[in-house]
Motif scaffolding. Structure first.
Motif, PDB file in Angstrom:
ATOM      1  N   LYS A  59      25.687 -10.203  15.125  1.00 55.47           N
ATOM      2  CA  LYS A  59      26.328 -10.554  13.858  1.00 55.47           C
ATOM      3  C   LYS A  59      25.833  -9.650  12.730  1.00 55.47           C
ATOM      4  N   GLY A  60      24.530  -9.338  12.765  1.00 51.92           N
ATOM      5  CA  GLY A  60      24.004  -8.441  11.743  1.00 51.92           C
ATOM      6  C   GLY A  60      24.641  -7.062  11.802  1.00 51.92           C
ATOM      7  N   VAL A  61      24.816  -6.554  13.047  1.00 49.40           N
ATOM      8  CA  VAL A  61      25.450  -5.243  13.201  1.00 49.40           C
ATOM      9  C   VAL A  61      26.898  -5.288  12.729  1.00 49.40           C
ATOM     10  N   ARG A  62      27.607  -6.377  13.103  1.00 51.66           N
ATOM     11  CA  ARG A  62      29.012  -6.492  12.691  1.00 51.66           C
ATOM     12  C   ARG A  62      29.137  -6.567  11.163  1.00 51.66           C
ATOM     13  N   ASP A  63      28.259  -7.352  10.522  1.00 50.80           N
ATOM     14  CA  ASP A  63      28.301  -7.444   9.061  1.00 50.80           C
ATOM     15  C   ASP A  63      28.020  -6.088   8.425  1.00 50.80           C
ATOM     16  N   GLN A  64      27.052  -5.360   9.002  1.00 49.91           N
ATOM     17  CA  GLN A  64      26.721  -4.042   8.457  1.00 49.91           C
ATOM     18  C   GLN A  64      27.892  -3.076   8.578  1.00 49.91           C
ATOM     19  N   VAL A  65      28.612  -3.151   9.734  1.00 48.34           N
ATOM     20  CA  VAL A  65      29.766  -2.267   9.936  1.00 48.34           C
ATOM     21  C   VAL A  65      30.882  -2.621   8.954  1.00 48.34           C
ATOM     22  N   GLU A  66      31.114  -3.923   8.729  1.00 47.18           N
ATOM     23  CA  GLU A  66      32.146  -4.332   7.774  1.00 47.18           C
ATOM     24  C   GLU A  66      31.811  -3.841   6.367  1.00 47.18           C
ATOM     25  N   ASN A  67      30.548  -3.988   5.963  1.00 50.80           N
ATOM     26  CA  ASN A  67      30.137  -3.509   4.638  1.00 50.80           C
ATOM     27  C   ASN A  67      30.270  -1.994   4.537  1.00 50.80           C
ATOM     28  N   GLN A  68      29.920  -1.310   5.654  1.00 44.40           N
ATOM     29  CA  GLN A  68      30.027   0.136   5.650  1.00 44.40           C
ATOM     30  C   GLN A  68      31.480   0.586   5.492  1.00 44.40           C
ATOM     31  N   ALA A  69      32.402  -0.119   6.161  1.00 46.89           N
ATOM     32  CA  ALA A  69      33.819   0.230   6.063  1.00 46.89           C
ATOM     33  C   ALA A  69      34.324   0.048   4.637  1.00 46.89           C
ATOM     34  N   VAL A  70      33.931  -1.055   4.000  1.00 50.19           N
ATOM     35  CA  VAL A  70      34.352  -1.300   2.612  1.00 50.19           C
ATOM     36  C   VAL A  70      33.827  -0.202   1.687  1.00 50.19           C
ATOM     37  N   LEU A  71      32.551   0.158   1.885  1.00 47.17           N
ATOM     38  CA  LEU A  71      31.961   1.194   1.041  1.00 47.17           C
ATOM     39  C   LEU A  71      32.653   2.543   1.261  1.00 47.17           C
ATOM     40  N   ALA A  72      32.958   2.874   2.527  1.00 39.61           N
ATOM     41  CA  ALA A  72      33.598   4.158   2.824  1.00 39.61           C
ATOM     42  C   ALA A  72      34.979   4.248   2.181  1.00 39.61           C
ATOM     43  N   VAL A  73      35.761   3.169   2.291  1.00 37.68           N
ATOM     44  CA  VAL A  73      37.092   3.166   1.675  1.00 37.68           C
ATOM     45  C   VAL A  73      36.976   3.326   0.164  1.00 37.68           C
ATOM     46  N   ARG A  74      36.012   2.632  -0.414  1.00 42.32           N
ATOM     47  CA  ARG A  74      35.811   2.721  -1.867  1.00 42.32           C
ATOM     48  C   ARG A  74      35.415   4.149  -2.273  1.00 42.32           C
ATOM     49  N   ASP A  75      34.569   4.793  -1.438  1.00 41.00           N
ATOM     50  CA  ASP A  75      34.125   6.148  -1.751  1.00 41.00           C
ATOM     51  C   ASP A  75      35.291   7.139  -1.692  1.00 41.00           C
ATOM     52  N   PHE A  76      36.097   7.050  -0.622  1.00 48.92           N
ATOM     53  CA  PHE A  76      37.239   7.963  -0.504  1.00 48.92           C
ATOM     54  C   PHE A  76      38.256   7.715  -1.618  1.00 48.92           C
TER      55      PHE A  76
END
Length: 654
Positions: A59-76
């Motif tokens: 669950k920790g890995v999945r939450d981290q991946v979801e947060n990473q995806a949100v951050l990446a979209v925001r950055d692009f």
């Protein structure tokens, strides 16, 4: 001829000695259950810890991946917005507009060269109104490479100010570009396109977890255009459809948690995939598993030692007392007393045994005389008790079901009755809005902004679908309320002709939450006449049998295709039969002989009362019918309910 106690004891003793269990030492009888319970508890605790820890890590890995995806979209999105603004500023420069009009490429190159140096851009292009290149500056690594940027240039020449990804023909490498049209006196005379490449270093800078490397991949229309993930760069790997939740995938025998998201605000058909390796998590799980295994074996050794000590402490006094009792029984010394151990709690047991010996002969004859009467009385009491309990239970259930159905029915009818008017009103309003748009096509800026904000076209199309869904939902609730009322039938306590199929369907609806996801119900209804019966009681029989069948199927996780088949047909001129069949593990012969006994149940403690089938049997007998059970181990079970079409009870009353 009466049997003496000594003879009876000898037979029992001989029978006991012939069984292997009674030849096992008492210490083993104590230590084996103790050790079994201890090992079972240890296994349960260790298994629970392993599963809980694994779930927490994942669950920790999945939450981290979801947060990473949100951050990446925001950055692009931030980068694309900045590029679009820079392209717009360049397109509004008077020198650029003048150079385009005069076709002065030298001035253009000077202007865009300073811009490229300032903003560290890899690509700056200026085209005329026909899409022909007027001036272009590229970084050295881009020289000679074919950019697939025609779509971006065409969009700019159509007046769009946006951003998009431009890939390099034949290579998984892309540039993020922003573009804007060049206007002169409201006339588009060309376009500006600015961009920089998406490198591995830029993708890695988005990573928010410094302890774990995340990988990124960008796809355009399903084609890989940029990635820092070497395992998929050289392969024709297809990105899955974007999902709202993370998924687990395997690439090159390695497991990853992946999240895919659409970046529709940057460009059409752009998908971002984020990958997080699970190697670190798996290594942590392996380390914990090894430590828990060591803890398990240490616990087994400790439980063995403790069990041996406890069995010795408990077993010795019992063995001494048993030795004395066996000696007295073998020598028929029932008039003597067993020696009472001193200093042990078993002394009370020895005193009770002595008292029992004194009273056993006096009470033996009296107990034999009363035995038959007590059995009959107990049987009658169980039947009466089961009937009282079940009657009160079904009465309360019927009242509750009828009350809920009544309370739900009124507001649902109110909603259902007003849905037509709501649909008509919304249709008129949408029609009025369409007329306004037709008569006044040039809306003011605030009105146009509001139309885009509320997505008027989508709202107009979806509103009718929404009202239609609401209508279907209210109709479904009305059907459920009708089925609840049919099942309770509080107003039908007397015998009357009813449709058997209606009662079966109402019962299935009540059980829908239990069977809808895991069990397939097959209904093979024959053509039946109306059957004279007590509807509420007959529904109770269907409920008990179907609920038992569902419980039997759901308790067998190894059975994949779980089915309950209901067959109705005529069984003669004046008799119908309802067969309820499942494909479970079946019922053994011993259990079949006791199925209709009060309080007999094969379910675990707390799961069943043992009253359902006993009450069902009595209800069918009351209707002058019968229940037959056919079952083989591994082949499922079938309950066949035979009922007369015209009740003999009413005929006798007439």
């Amino acid at each position: 001829m009466a049997t003496t106690p000594a003879c009876a004891y000898e037979r029992n003793s001989s029978s006991a000695k012939s069984q292997p269990y009674f030849r096992v030492p008492l210490s083993l009888k104590i230590i084996v259950p103790f050790l079994s319970v201890s090992v079972t508890l240890l296994l349960l605790v260790i298994h629970t810890v392993k599963i809980g820890f694994a779930n927490t890590l994942e669950k920790g890995v999945r939450d981290q991946v979801e947060n990473q995806a949100v951050l990446a979209v925001r950055d692009f999105k931030s980068r694309s917005t900045q590029l679009t603004k820079q392209a717009k500023l360049l397109s509004e420069e008077p020198e650029i507009i003048s150079s385009i009009e005069k076709k002065d490429t030298d001035i253009l190159r000077q202007d865009i060269l300073s811009l490229q140096t300032t903003f560290k851009l890899d690509l700056v292009e200026v085209v005329n109104a026909r899409g022909e290149m007027v001036a272009e500056l590229r970084e050295e690594w881009l020289t000679g490479k074919n950019l697939i940027n025609s779509a971006a240039i065409n969009s700019a020449l159509k007046g769009l100010e946006k951003s998009n990804f431009v890939n390099i023909d034949g290579k998984p490498q892309a540039l993020l570009v922003g573009f804007a049209p060049i206007r002169n006196n409201n006339r588009i005379i060309g376009a500006v396109l600015l961009g920089y490449s998406i490198t591995d270093e830029q993708l890695q800078q988005i990573n928010i977890d410094t302890n774990n490397i995340n990988y990124f991949a960008i796809f355009k229309s399903g084609e890989l255009i940029a990635t820092n993930f070497a395992e998929i760069r050289s392969k024709s790997w297809q990105v899955p459809a974007p999902e709202t939740s993370t998924t687990k995938i395997d690439i090159e025998r390695q497991s990853y948690i992946m999240q895919t998201v659409e970046m529709s605000e940057i460009g059409d058909s752009i998908t971002l995939a984020v990958f997080s390796p699970m190697a670190t998590m798996q290594q942590t799980q392996l380390t914990l598993s090894n430590r828990l295994d060591s803890f398990f074996w240490a616990g087994v050794i400790l439980a063995t030692i403790v069990g041996g000590i406890v069995s010795r402490i408990i077993g010795k006094p019992i063995l001494d007392l048993t030795k004395n009792v066996n000696w007295m029984a073998s020598n028929e010394y029932f008039s003597d007393k067993v020696p009472i151990p001193s200093g042990y709690e078993l002394g009370q047991l020895a005193e009770a045994f002595n008292l029992m010996i004194e009273q056993v002969e006096k009470r033996d004859s009296k107990l034999n005389l009363q035995l038959h009467q007590l059995r009959q009385t107990l049987h009658d009491l169980k039947n009466a008790q089961s009937q009282l309990i079940q009657a009160e239970k079904m009465s309360s259930l019927g009242l509750m079901v009828a009350g809920i159905a009544h309370e739900i029915n009124n507001p649902v009818n109110f909603i259902y009755g007003n849905l037509w008017h709501a649909n008509q009103y919304t249709t008129d309003l949408i029609k009025l809005i369409g007329l306004y748009q037709q008569e006044y096509p040039n809306a003011t800026a605030p009105i146009q902004d509001c139309i885009e904000e509320i997505e008027l076209d989508f709202l107009s199309e979806d509103l009718s679908k929404l009202l239609s869904s609401m209508k279907m939902g209210t109709e479904r609730i009305q059907q459920i309320v009708l089925s609840l009322r049919n099942f309770s039938r509080l107003d039908e306590a007397e015998m009357k002709p009813v449709d058997i199929h209606e009662g079966i369907d109402s019962t299935l609806l009540i059980l829908n939450s239990k069977i809808k996801t895991a069990i397939k119900v097959i209904k093979n209804y024959g053509k039946l006449p109306l059957v004279e019966c007590y509807p509420s009681q007959l529904n109770q029989v269907f409920m008990n049998i179907m609920a038992n069948a569902a419980d039997a199927l759901l308790s067998n996780p190894n059975l994949r295709n779980k089915e309950i088949e209901i067959i109705t047909e005529m069984a003669g001129v004046n008799q119908v039969v309802v067969k309820i069949r499942d494909n479970g593990t079946g019922i053994n012969t011993d259990a079949i002989n006791k199925l209709f006994d009060p309080f007999f149940t094969t379910k675990p403690v707390g799961k069943g009362t043992g009253l359902g089938l006993s009450i069902s049997y009595q209800i069918i007998e009351k209707h002058q019918g019968k229940i037959e059970v056919n079952s083989e181990i591994g082949e499922g079970a079938e309950f066949a309910i035979y009922l007369p079409v015209k009740s003999r009870i009413r005929e006798a009353a007439c």
